[in-house]
Enzyme design. Structure first.
Site, mmCIF file in Angstrom:
data_model
loop_
_atom_site.group_PDB
_atom_site.id
_atom_site.type_symbol
_atom_site.label_atom_id
_atom_site.label_comp_id
_atom_site.label_asym_id
_atom_site.label_seq_id
_atom_site.Cartn_x
_atom_site.Cartn_y
_atom_site.Cartn_z
ATOM 1 C CB CYS A 109 -13.541 58.939 4.318
ATOM 2 S SG CYS A 109 -11.942 58.527 4.910
ATOM 3 C CB CYS A 110 -15.247 62.406 8.266
ATOM 4 S SG CYS A 110 -14.356 63.653 7.196
ATOM 5 C CB CYS A 192 -6.844 63.093 6.894
ATOM 6 S SG CYS A 192 -7.458 62.074 8.083
ATOM 7 C CB CYS A 195 -8.597 65.736 3.931
ATOM 8 S SG CYS A 195 -9.164 64.078 3.207
ATOM 9 C CB CYS A 221 -14.793 66.072 9.950
ATOM 10 S SG CYS A 221 -14.494 66.648 11.531
#
Length: 232
Positions: A109-110, A192, A195, A221
């Site tokens: 996702c990162c 985010c 997170c 990340c």
């Protein structure tokens, strides 16, 4: 505030600007360190291009400080978003909150929301400036003021590398710098929204990021965890 640190940071920014402008960017996340960097750039190196990554999942408070800084400094900000097709494919296969399932999925996702847009922001550039500090995490202890970022193939400048958290906040208060309101709610590190959380007294400043992975150590990340060579 230790003004010798301010002078040293401005000198490094001016050096970076002189050597690499217009092919140099400041990658700004609008956290406490980065709004200090914006203020320093506005004073000493305005030819450095400002870029930011909008992951699509940032807190509203981050967008608020983006707008406040645009108004305050009058510096254009280039916004880079993740590729819509990549995001769509990822969430179709793994769901919206895949980052909770495993470290591997969180890093994916990162990668899609941060690393890929950063690569576009850095494409064709010769150098980039960051707001990282050694004190932020053990993974940043070996970072230097000037580095060769092997992963991105670019020169990297870290003007705040020697600053403490106390230095950052002294500068913000002394110069009335706009900052993210979440910092007042015990969020030292802001990414985010899903997170990022507030931390307790005595916790590591990075403990509010991907806290469900803490058994694996303080997480990164990938923006600043790539292989680095110090400038000789």
């Amino acid at each position: 505030m230790d003004h010798s640190k301010v002078d040293a940071s401005m000198a490094l920014l001016q050096q970076a600007e002189a050597e690499f402008a217009p092919d140099i960017v400041f990658a700004c996340s609008f956290g406490a360190e980065d709004v200090v960097m914006l203020d320093l750039i506005s004073r000493s190196a305005r030819a450095i291009t400002i870029v930011t990554l909008d992951t699509g999942r940032l807190p509203q408070q981050t967008y608020d400080v983006m707008d406040a800084c645009r108004t305050r400094y009058g510096l254009p900000v280039e916004v880079y978003c993740p590729d819509a097709a990549e995001v769509e494919a990822m969430v179709r296969e793994h769901g919206m909150n895949l980052f909770r399932d495993s470290v591997e999925k969180r890093k994916r996702c990162c990668e899609i929301r941060k690393i890929h847009p950063l690569r576009r922001a850095l494409a064709g550039r010769k150098a980039w400036v960051t707001g990282v500090r050694r004190e932020q995490a053990d993974s940043r202890q070996q970072m230097a003021a000037i580095e060769d970022d092997v992963a991105f193939g670019i020169k990297k400048f870290n003007p705040l590398i020697e600053w403490s958290q106390a230095d950052i906040w002294a500068y913000i208060r002394e110069n009335d710098v706009p900052y993210n309101a979440l910092h007042d709610e015990h969020y030292p590190s802001i990414g985010c929204a899903p997170c990022t959380r507030a931390i307790a007294v005595g916790e590591d400043p990075r403990a509010g990021r991907w806290w469900w992975e803490q058994e694996e150590g303080v997480a990164e990340c990938g923006l600043h965890a790539s292989p680095i060579k110090r400038k000789s």
